[in-house]
Design a protein around this motif. Structure first.
Motif, PDB file in Angstrom:
ATOM      1  N   TYR A  93      42.204  43.343  45.851  1.00  5.86           N
ATOM      2  CA  TYR A  93      41.071  42.889  46.656  1.00  5.86           C
ATOM      3  C   TYR A  93      39.857  42.577  45.788  1.00  5.86           C
ATOM      4  O   TYR A  93      39.281  41.494  45.866  1.00  5.86           O
ATOM      5  N   ARG A  94      39.493  43.514  44.937  1.00  2.34           N
ATOM      6  CA  ARG A  94      38.282  43.290  44.147  1.00  2.34           C
ATOM      7  C   ARG A  94      38.466  42.187  43.111  1.00  2.34           C
ATOM      8  O   ARG A  94      37.496  41.617  42.610  1.00  2.34           O
TER       9      ARG A  94
ATOM     10  N   LEU B 208      36.000  54.651  48.936  1.00  2.00           N
ATOM     11  CA  LEU B 208      36.147  53.998  47.638  1.00  2.00           C
ATOM     12  C   LEU B 208      34.945  54.292  46.729  1.00  2.00           C
ATOM     13  O   LEU B 208      35.104  54.440  45.508  1.00  2.00           O
TER      14      LEU B 208
ATOM     15  N   ILE C 245      43.117  43.344  51.923  1.00  2.00           N
ATOM     16  CA  ILE C 245      44.077  42.809  50.949  1.00  2.00           C
ATOM     17  C   ILE C 245      44.766  41.567  51.510  1.00  2.00           C
ATOM     18  O   ILE C 245      44.890  40.535  50.826  1.00  2.00           O
TER      19      ILE C 245
ATOM     20  N   ALA D 214      50.147  47.302  49.252  1.00  2.00           N
ATOM     21  CA  ALA D 214      49.483  47.838  50.436  1.00  2.00           C
ATOM     22  C   ALA D 214      50.413  48.743  51.238  1.00  2.00           C
ATOM     23  O   ALA D 214      50.034  49.843  51.664  1.00  2.00           O
TER      24      ALA D 214
ATOM     25  N   ARG E  50      34.703  51.948  52.782  1.00  2.00           N
ATOM     26  CA  ARG E  50      33.746  51.689  51.718  1.00  2.00           C
ATOM     27  C   ARG E  50      33.201  53.004  51.152  1.00  2.00           C
ATOM     28  O   ARG E  50      33.046  53.162  49.941  1.00  2.00           O
TER      29      ARG E  50
ATOM     30  N   GLU F 148      32.105  43.444  49.648  1.00  2.00           N
ATOM     31  CA  GLU F 148      32.639  44.659  50.247  1.00  2.00           C
ATOM     32  C   GLU F 148      32.287  44.768  51.721  1.00  2.00           C
ATOM     33  O   GLU F 148      32.635  45.758  52.364  1.00  2.00           O
TER      34      GLU F 148
ATOM     35  N   LEU G 272      43.111  49.589  54.237  1.00  2.00           N
ATOM     36  CA  LEU G 272      43.022  48.705  53.074  1.00  2.00           C
ATOM     37  C   LEU G 272      43.944  47.495  53.218  1.00  2.00           C
ATOM     38  O   LEU G 272      43.805  46.510  52.476  1.00  2.00           O
TER      39      LEU G 272
ATOM     40  N   TYR H 251      43.249  48.849  45.514  1.00  2.00           N
ATOM     41  CA  TYR H 251      42.027  48.140  45.907  1.00  2.00           C
ATOM     42  C   TYR H 251      41.524  47.252  44.771  1.00  2.00           C
ATOM     43  O   TYR H 251      41.141  46.092  44.991  1.00  2.00           O
ATOM     44  N   THR H 252      41.521  47.759  43.552  1.00  2.00           N
ATOM     45  CA  THR H 252      41.020  46.996  42.407  1.00  2.00           C
ATOM     46  C   THR H 252      41.905  45.796  42.107  1.00  2.00           C
ATOM     47  O   THR H 252      41.409  44.689  41.840  1.00  2.00           O
TER      48      THR H 252
ATOM     49  N   LEU I   9      35.037  45.463  54.129  1.00  2.00           N
ATOM     50  CA  LEU I   9      35.587  46.818  54.253  1.00  2.00           C
ATOM     51  C   LEU I   9      34.857  47.552  55.363  1.00  2.00           C
ATOM     52  O   LEU I   9      33.658  47.364  55.589  1.00  2.00           O
TER      53      LEU I   9
END
Length: 926
Positions: free
Chosen positions: A654-655, A672, A772, A725, A669, A661, A768, A650-651, A664
């Motif tokens: 996506y982030r 995470l 992504i 993913a 959410r 967020e 996720l 995720y980091t 999500l």
């Protein structure tokens, strides 16, 4: 004693002096006392005592006066005088003693008077007896004279013959006795021969017969010496029996043990033998453990002059080195198994023979003996296991196992777990002490090991290139060495039919390696459960063959050639025309062929880090299988591995785009957020492992610089994003596959945690994918350019247009370029159909929202302009259907409804707006 002597000496001096001695005064204190006493005595005699008072005085006399004739009453009374003299008390004591003397004297006098008549009669009988004795003396004198006359009448010759005959008979009897004595003297040699042959029953039987014969001839001096010698021989045989009994503790032999039991039965010491046997087993356990550990300590010490023999067992255990700990533990378990196995064989022997003996010899004494032996053996089971457990527990706790490698530590747990299973089969013991020692060592070890694994996982993630790890299409986690302990159980319960030979073969051993019939039955005649099996384990072969597809790094499949034949032409076909128009039938055929080829590949997508996490799963499950008390703690750590992998994906993918967020789902959410709060160490917090509040937290990983997520040609790292993913999805599927096995390891009360983790985290992981892939779809197509072109379109035309607007061609061209780049990425990293569908779904949804955004920015719009909007959107739908396999175009109804809404009246338009809000919780707007 000193006061008594002084009083006696004083009385003696008073008696030797004259009453009128000039040395003393005429009236002394002693004289006054004596006068008073005499006066009191006379007064007492004059007084009368009733019979009841006399009886009470008699009862008050101490028994010591009647026990012994040599009793000294004066000395006894003088000893009772206290250290501090009290004249009044002494007078009272004296008066009381005189009363007792008077009562006794009167009682004796009364008894004499009562028995006066009997005394007279007895005196008369004595007189008559004296007369009878005088008559007997006369008769004896006459008998002597008659015997003297008879001696003269018989001849000396006749009596000599009789004497000779009697002498001969005595000599014949003596000769018989001498033969028996000679035989008894030679018995000693035979006894020694029987003892050398270990025929203990025969030797004891012969010795007992000799002792019985020796009793008959005990009046002979040589026989008395022989009797003592036989007794010494019997004691020696008992010692030899005891030594032979001690050997049974480590090497049971049925024939040998039968002889020993027969020998003790002849001695009448069957019960004593049981007591001795239990003592020998306790000594055997101690000696075996001490000798074995001592040998390893001396081996490690080399030529050291230290005398380790004087050390205690616990001290020796602390001297064991890391290198020799496991071999020593293995040998210790093997040695203790031999002792336990021998005891189990003894119990089995008595169960068989005692029942047979009870049927043949039905008697109270026999049954009592058998009952005693049975109780002793039953109590001995737990006692012996406690000794074995204590030795192993002391050995394990004496060393620090935190520095051991995981495989070696698992080997140690396996050895001890096997021993615990043996103990449970041996005496139905749960081995709480041994379990607790394992738990202490395992908690300490696993805490450090898990911390190291999390650090190692972070290092793997930070150095991960997110390239595809080539594994075989039929890859299964059961093929990994770390899961080999699950292999037989899984194949027996799932893969192997019950009637197949393989199933019957796997049924011979249980899930934990225990023989189905039990350890003691399985190794009844030979073998040792702690012997390492020589069978070769199946080698791990999970990687695909090294043959690759023209150097692109991916394994060849049967259908790769189909892609190679048409890929270049398809790319050219997409961009031949300036407007992007292509023959619809050609485009649809190409798309279907590409999609079919992708589905037929069946290539598993995972990374080296994914494989490493799976191996850690296997190691953690081995720990759970071998040590149930901490299985739940291990499960929590196992879930942290998955959480950290999921949060890293995720980091990284996506982030890093700083998207909101809101894209999500609520469930994702929440998951995470939980991981971030419970597992991830924030930069503002203390360093990893230094703060006790954050000791279980790990810093967030940093994406490797080798990973390029900014190249538009590579669709902003689509290959890496797909690998990340899909590897997460693969990892979640494998965790779900392990779910039934994990439930068998943890307590029933903790299964709710596992269910919750699977439902809230494992099943959420595939979600996720969407955020992504959305990052690629949002940047892979230039929607802003299309929106700018739409702003240039005049929607207030008054003629019906037959040609669609130019921005539609630009949008379609952007999508075609995106499709080409998607194919280029697919050549290096296979894109699953699920990922491809999500990508196209995002692209088309964003395109539809671009249409709505562009239409909404028109200041003026006529009905002909609404018709042009419909024409443009229909052109888009017609062409886009050839680019994707999606059956339903996402949000198509929303765009069409938006265009038609221009024809609505104001009240109806307001109602339509309220009921058609664009939800942004699943996607991020452009």
């Amino acid at each position: 004693m000193d006061i008594t002597k002084k009083i006696k000496s004083f009385v003696a001096r008073q008696g030797s002096r004259s009453p009128c001695s000039p040395v003393e005064p005429l009236v002394s204190r002693d004289f006054v006392i004596e006068t008073a006493v005499v006066k009191e005595k006379d007064d007492y005699r004059e007084s009368t005592i009733n019979p009841q008072a006399e009886a009470e005085i008699l009862q008050s006399i101490e028994e010591v006066y009647f026990n012994d004739d040599t009793f000294d009453a004066c000395d006894y009374q003088l000893k009772k005088i206290p250290a501090e003299l009290d004249l009044n008390q002494i007078i009272r004591d004296k008066e009381y003693l005189q009363k007792q003397q008077y009562v006794v004297s009167k009682k004796v006098s009364d008894l004499i008077l009562q028995n006066q008549t009997a005394y007279t009669q007895e005196l008369h009988r004595v007189t008559e007896l004296q007369k009878n004795l005088e008559q007997a003396g006369v008769i004896c004198s006459q008998g002597r004279s008659h015997l003297a006359r008879a001696r003269k009448d018989f001849t000396t010759a006749s009596l000599g013959i009789l004497a000779s005959f009697r002498k001969r008979e005595r000599l014949l009897g003596l000769l018989k006795f001498l033969h028996s004595i000679k035989t008894m003297q030679e018995t000693d040699v035979r006894l020694r021969e029987l003892l050398e042959e270990e025929d203990y029953p025969g030797a004891i039987q012969l010795c007992l017969e000799c002792q019985k014969a020796a009793i008959q001839f005990r009046h002979y001096k040589c026989i008395s010496e022989l009797s003592s010698k036989l007794q010494d021989t019997l004691e020696m045989m008992e010692e030899k029996l005891d030594v032979a009994l001690s050997k049974v503790c480590t090497n049971f032999n049925t024939t040998h043990y039968e002889k020993l039991q027969a020998a003790y039965r002849l001695l009448g010491k069957t019960q004593t033998a049981m007591d001795q046997l239990l003592m020998h087993f306790a000594s055997a356990i101690h000696n075996k453990a001490f000798t074995l550990v001592l040998g390893y300590v001396e081996l490690c010490a080399g030529g050291s002059a230290t005398k380790f023999q004087k050390h205690h067992y616990s001290e020796l255990a602390k001297l064991i080195t890391v290198e020799t700990f496991t071999p020593c533990l293995k040998d210790l378990c093997k040695a203790l198994w031999e002792v336990m196995h021998s005891y189990w064989c003894i119990v089995e022997w008595h169960e068989d023979h005692d029942s047979q003996s009870s049927q043949v010899n039905a008697g109270t004494e026999v049954n009592l003996t058998h009952q005693y032996v049975r109780q002793k053996l039953e109590h001995g089971l737990l006692r012996i296991w406690q000794d074995v457990q204590q030795k192993v527990k002391t050995y394990i706790l004496a060393s620090d196992l935190s520095s051991f490698k995981f495989d070696e530590f698992i080997h140690i747990l396996d050895l001890v777990r096997r021993l615990i299973d043996i103990g449970e089969e041996f005496c139905n013991s749960k081995s709480e002490d041994l379990q607790e020692s394992l738990r202490k060592q395992s908690v300490n070890y696993f805490r450090n090991y898990h911390r190291g694994c999390m650090e190692e996982l972070r290092m793997f993630l930070e150095n991960e290139s997110w390239a595809l790890c080539p594994v075989r299409p039929n890859f299964s986690i059961l093929q990994l060495q770390e899961f080999r302990f699950l292999r037989h159980n899984h194949s027996r319960s799932i893969l192997t039919p019950p009637s197949s030979p393989a199933h019957s073969k796997t049924e011979s051993t249980s899930f934990s390696g225990r023989p189905r019939e039990g350890y003691f039955q399985g190794y009844r005649y030979q073998g040792n459960p702690f012997e390492e099996k020589t069978e070769e384990e199946d080698k791990e072969d999970v990687l695909a063959p090294s043959t690759t597809d023209e150097g692109d790094g991916q394994p060849l499949s049967d259908t790769d050639s189909e892609d190679e034949d048409v890929a270049d032409e398809l790319k050219k076909e997409y961009v031949d025309e300036k407007t992007g128009d292509t023959p619809n039938n050609r485009q649809q055929r190409t798309t279907r062929k590409t999609s079919t080829s992708s589905r037929r590949r069946q290539i598993l997508i995972l990374t080296n880090t994914t494989l490493n996490v799976l191996r850690l799963f296997g190691k953690y499950m081995q720990m759970m299988n071998l040590l149930k008390p901490i299985a739940f703690d291990v499960l929590i750590c196992m879930s942290q591995l998955f959480d950290y992998y999921m949060f890293s994906v995720y980091t990284f993918f996506y982030r890093e785009m700083d998207f909101s967020e809101n894209a999500l789902s609520n469930k994702l959410r929440t998951t995470l957020k939980r991981i971030r709060e419970n597992l991830i160490l924030a930069e503002s917090e203390s360093d990893f492992g230094t703060d006790t509040r954050n000791k279980d937290k790990v810093p967030a990983p940093v994406l490797s610089t080798m990973v390029d997520l900014k190249s538009i040609e590579q669709l902003y790292g689509l290959a890496e994003r797909v690998t990340a993913a899909e590897s997460l999805v693969f990892l979640a599927n494998q965790f779900e596959f392990l779910h039934p096995h994990l439930e068998t390891f943890i307590p029933s009360s903790k299964k709710a945690f596992l269910q919750q983790f699977c439902s809230q985290t494992i099943l959420t992981a595939p979600e996720l994918r969407r955020p992504i892939y959305m990052t690629v779809a949002a940047r892979g197509v230039d929607y802003n350019q299309v929106l700018m072109l739409m702003n240039c379109v005049k929607w207030d035309v008054h003629d019906i247009m037959s040609q669609h607007s130019y921005y539609v061609d630009i949008l379609l061209r952007e999508l075609q370029v995106f499709s080409m780049r998607l194919l280029e990425v697919n050549k290096k990293t296979p894109i699953p159909k699920e990922a491809s569908d999500i990508l196209w779904e995002h692209c088309i949804r964003l395109a539809n929202r671009t249409f709505i955004e562009g239409f909404s920015q028109s200041k003026k719009c006529t009905n002909e302009g609404r018709a042009l909007m419909q024409l443009d959107y229909q052109q888009f739908l017609t062409k886009v259907e050839g680019l994707t396999d999606l059956r339903l175009v996402p949000e198509r109804e929303l765009v069409e409804g938006y265009i038609k809404a221009f024809y609505l009246l104001e009240p109806a338009l307001e109602q339509w707006i309220r009921s058609h809000r664009i939800c942004t919780t699943d996607d991020t707007s452009t």
